[in-house]
Design a protein around this motif. Structure first.
Motif, short mmCIF file in Angstrom:
data_model
loop_
_atom_site.label_atom_id
_atom_site.label_comp_id
_atom_site.label_asym_id
_atom_site.label_seq_id
_atom_site.Cartn_x
_atom_site.Cartn_y
_atom_site.Cartn_z
N ILE A 168 1.64 -37.90 -5.24
CA ILE A 168 0.80 -38.66 -4.32
C ILE A 168 -0.64 -38.22 -4.56
CG2 ILE A 168 0.27 -39.16 -1.91
CD1 ILE A 168 3.19 -38.56 -1.25
N ASN A 169 -1.47 -39.13 -5.07
CA ASN A 169 -2.85 -38.81 -5.42
C ASN A 169 -3.78 -39.49 -4.43
OD1 ASN A 169 -4.97 -37.73 -6.86
ND2 ASN A 169 -4.97 -39.30 -8.44
N ILE A 170 -4.58 -38.68 -3.73
CA ILE A 170 -5.51 -39.18 -2.71
C ILE A 170 -6.89 -39.25 -3.34
CG2 ILE A 170 -6.49 -38.71 -0.43
CD1 ILE A 170 -3.89 -36.92 -0.05
N ILE A 171 -7.46 -40.44 -3.40
CA ILE A 171 -8.69 -40.66 -4.14
C ILE A 171 -9.86 -40.85 -3.19
CG2 ILE A 171 -9.85 -42.16 -5.81
CD1 ILE A 171 -7.03 -42.83 -6.86
N THR A 172 -10.88 -40.02 -3.37
CA THR A 172 -12.05 -40.02 -2.50
C THR A 172 -12.97 -41.20 -2.81
OG1 THR A 172 -11.96 -37.61 -2.36
CG2 THR A 172 -14.03 -38.65 -1.74
N LYS A 173 -13.51 -41.80 -1.75
CA LYS A 173 -14.49 -42.87 -1.91
C LYS A 173 -15.81 -42.30 -2.40
CE LYS A 173 -16.57 -46.74 0.61
NZ LYS A 173 -16.69 -47.44 1.92
N ARG A 174 -16.43 -43.00 -3.37
CA ARG A 174 -17.66 -42.50 -3.98
C ARG A 174 -18.77 -43.53 -3.86
NH1 ARG A 174 -15.63 -39.44 -9.52
NH2 ARG A 174 -13.75 -38.49 -8.64
N GLY A 175 -19.78 -43.21 -3.11
CA GLY A 175 -21.00 -44.00 -3.07
C GLY A 175 -20.88 -45.36 -2.43
N LEU A 176 -21.99 -46.13 -2.51
CA LEU A 176 -22.10 -47.47 -1.96
C LEU A 176 -22.39 -48.47 -3.08
CD1 LEU A 176 -24.41 -46.63 1.09
CD2 LEU A 176 -21.92 -46.84 1.12
N LYS A 177 -22.23 -49.75 -2.78
CA LYS A 177 -22.53 -50.77 -3.77
C LYS A 177 -24.03 -50.87 -4.04
CE LYS A 177 -18.50 -53.64 -2.70
NZ LYS A 177 -18.04 -54.98 -2.24
N ASP A 178 -24.82 -50.72 -2.98
CA ASP A 178 -26.28 -50.84 -3.10
C ASP A 178 -26.95 -49.55 -2.66
OD1 ASP A 178 -26.20 -53.63 -3.87
OD2 ASP A 178 -25.73 -54.07 -1.76
N ASN A 179 -28.15 -49.33 -3.16
CA ASN A 179 -28.91 -48.15 -2.74
C ASN A 179 -29.23 -48.24 -1.25
OD1 ASN A 179 -28.87 -47.50 -5.41
ND2 ASN A 179 -31.02 -47.96 -5.81
#
Length: 719
Positions: A157-168
């Protein structure tokens, strides 16, 4: 409440037949995105070889939000082959996959295993894993020892962290969730109360960071109990009626995190720092009705466990030369659990004295993993991946010394591992992927883990996967070193335990259908076989003084055989999932009891329904899972083993998520709609009396929840 098994079976068969009879298979060279296979995307850019090897199920961010999932335990239950195993006494919930418990399932954050009370990545308490900064959860089914080392026998089970936003710019997210526990709810005192905060800053196209905090306050499940301040006084004396405390112990969890993502073009750096704290109260149901200064002064000897965990992960990935990719991970993790035993004055509602205050468990983990992928990028028929993995675990469990003190026994296990996976493209349809991993352990002998994977594409959508390989699991700290002996207990680990090994076979056949312009069907059939030699099991024997000893030992074998049918039907705004698993288990202990059947079988069914009301920005979802009767080996009142049964039960959740405004959303729902609290387990089968039946707590009743989420964005892009 348990639904009729025959009704459920007929319902599932009818549903599947209707879909199949309605379908018209159409040849279409265009890929359908909603049916596209998802791989471990946090590593997909450097692990192209792994895309073809395993069956992957994905819980996306929108799925987490639809059920108001706060911890991993909130979202895993509806996976067809996963079972959640809660323990009311210590508040922990672990997972089992394909009938194998949490020791055989590896849980990772961004590809890095998580520290637990007794291991690295295995037997994790999934209620302690917060999902606020998670992009998705990917469940990889199959023995993955070559890629992820020992104890990845059933899957990962791999938990993947959210990275950044689409826009600045900036994003601020605030969430408040109130939830009843059964029919119990009061602000601050009863129920479940959750607050989340997260701020993300996309500084520019290359740099982003986020800071978040979450508080999850579970006030316990009282059920028939009457709380910590209850005492039964009759005629000036305390009557111990066993009703003090709670059925499920209360606990408060706080999680904070910092994530930094830096994109350097051909290279990427990602750093994650996380702190977790859990405060668990255990109230003694037995009350001491003593007198002091002529006044009745009832007290109770209560317990408190406080867990502190630090996780510091660094990952670097990118290109070496051309299409040749690298991936390097470094991690330091530390967990300490403090134990306090104190005298609680019930009438004064305060702690009177502290009997014990000591560190009861400590783990320090140093971990590193690196690999190079696509080493021969220009070859059309041959490629391979090389890597290493290093794990050093040092720690202790104070109860292993027989008491809570500074006189603890520290132990260390260090693993050095090298692995390689090769890809042979026989032709456009057939590929073979042999893999090996050499592991050297400070505790055990050197070992070779191997696998052979193959994929065959009959058509663009009809695909066959097969994986055969080692099923290798090493004993954990508790199984090796646990030691607790006094006048009432004789429980010990076994330092002479040897790792389990054996063979696992997973075969997956899947197909995708386009029935018409708006209708799609994805169907898959899996069969699996896991044969473990020297399987580790709890056994009862005698110690050197002739006393009954509860310990661990390597039994001759343990086997799993199963079949899974899984379907996903999409029609316009409808998304319907339907699946079934038939699982059989057997082991050497079964044979010693003269079991009449080679395997003990169980049937599980699951379905999910999602409907999107676009006009109202609303999603309605429901998940139902039927866990059929299971057979197993139990201890009777005299410590003798027998084959018994655990009752079937059905679990049903439902929720409505609506985006009221672009910034404000609400989720309203109910968990455990059928109000399941406990089931009978160990029911006598044949020669033994019904006195062997016990009740196992698996839920805290029908619970309602309301979640409010507020998102505020500040876009700093210049037009």
């Amino acid at each position: 409440m348990i639904l009729n098994k025959k009704f459920l079976t007929v319902y599932f068969i009818f549903f599947y037949v209707v879909i199949l009879s309605a379908q018209e298979k159409i040849k279409d060279s265009t890929n359908v995105e909603v049916l596209e296979e998802v791989v471990i995307t946090a590593e997909s850019n450097v692990m192209s070889l792994s895309k073809k090897l395993f069956t992957v199920n994905t819980i996306k961010r929108k799925d987490i939000e639809n059920v108001a999932g706060n911890t991993l335990a909130d979202v895993l239950f509806n996976n067809l082959n996963i079972s959640i195993n809660p323990d009311a006494s210590n508040g922990k919930s672990t997972v089992s996959l394909f009938g194998l418990d949490g020791q055989y399932v590896k849980i990772l954050i961004d590809g890095i295993p998580i520290v637990s009370d007794n291991g690295v990545g295995n037997n994790i308490d999934i209620t302690q894993i917060n999902l606020d900064d998670v992009e998705r959860v990917e469940i990889v089914e199959g023995s993955m020892g070559v890629l992820y080392g020992d104890n990845a026998v059933a899957g990962v089970i791999n938990i993947i962290t959210k990275r950044g936003l689409k826009d600045n710019g900036w994003e601020l997210q605030l969430a408040l969730q109130e939830e009843s526990v059964g029919n119990e709810f009061e602000f601050f005192d009863k129920g479940r109360h959750i607050q989340n905060f997260k701020v993300t800053n996309q500084v520019n196209d290359k740099l982003s960071y986020s800071i978040g905090a979450s508080k999850n306050d579970f006030a316990g499940f009282y059920n028939t109990y009457k709380g910590p301040n209850y005492v039964n006084i009759q005629d000036g004396a305390v009557v111990n009626d066993g009703l003090r405390g709670t059925e499920w112990n209360p606990k408060e969890q706080i999680t904070t995190s910092l994530n930094v993502d830096l994109d350097l073009g051909k290279h990427n750096l990602f750093y994650k720092l996380q702190y977790f704290n859990e405060d668990l109260e255990i109230f003694n149901s037995s009350v001491n009705g003593r007198y002091e200064d002529g006044r009745l002064n009832p007290t109770a000897l209560d317990k408190n466990y406080n867990t502190n965990r630090w996780v510091s992960n660094l990952n670097a990935s990118g290109s070496l030369i051309g299409d040749t990719k690298y991936n390097v991970s470094l991690s330091y993790q530390n967990q300490k659990r403090n134990y306090k035993e104190y005298v609680y004055n019930i009438l004064d509602q305060e702690t009177e004295s502290v009997q014990t205050d000591a560190v009861s468990q400590s783990s320090n983990i140093w971990y590193s993993k690196a690999f190079v992928n696509n080493i021969i990028p220009n070859s059309e028929i041959f490629n391979f991946q090389l890597g290493y993995e290093f794990t050093n675990q040092t720690g202790f469990d104070a109860i292993s010394t027989g008491n809570y003190s500074n006189d603890v026994v520290k132990n260390t296990i260090t693993n050095y591992e090298l692995f390689s996976i090769t890809e042979f493209k026989i032709n456009k349809k057939l590929s073979l992927n042999p893999g090996t991993r050499f592991t050297h352990s400070s505790q055990f002998n050197n070992h070779l883990i191997w696998s052979l994977s193959s994929t065959y594409d009959f058509t663009e959508k009809l695909k066959l996967k097969a994986v055969v390989g080692s099923a290798y699991r090493a004993p954990n700290f508790e199984e090796l070193f646990f030691y607790f002996v006094d006048s009432n207990h004789n429980v010990r680990g076994n330092p002479d335990l040897q790792p389990e090994d054996g063979i696992s076979i997973f075969v997956n056949l899947k197909d995708s259908y386009k029935i018409n312009k708006n209708t799609y069907l994805k169907t898959g059939f899996n069969t699996f076989y896991i044969d473990l030699n020297d399987a580790i099991a709890s056994v009862t024997t005698e110690d050197e003084d002739g006393r009954v000893l509860f310990t661990q030992d390597n039994i001759d074998y343990s086997k799993r055989l199963g079949f899974t049918l899984d379907n996903n039907f999409i029609y316009k705004n409808w998304n319907i999932g339907l699946g079934a698993t038939y699982l059989g288990t057997t082991n050497a202990i079964n044979k010693s009891l003269n079991n009449t059947s080679d395997y003990l079988w169980a049937l599980n069914l699951q379905t999910s329904i999602n409907y999107q009301i676009e006009k109202w920005n609303t999603n309605i979802s429901s998940q139902l899972k039927y866990n059929g009767k299971t057979q197993g080996v139990f201890n009777d009142n005299n410590g003798e083993l027998f084959i018994g049964e655990t009752d079937a039960y059905t679990w049903l959740n439902a929720s409505i998520k609506s985006n009221i405004t672009p910034k404000l959303s609400t989720t309203l729902g109910v968990r455990n709609l059928l109000d399941v609290v406990d089931i009978n387990t160990g029911i006598s089968a044949g020669a033994h009396s019904a006195s062997t039946s016990t009740s196992r707590l698996i839920g805290n009743g029908r619970s309602f929840f309301l979640k409010l989420t507020y998102n505020l964005n500040f876009n700093t892009n210049k037009k």
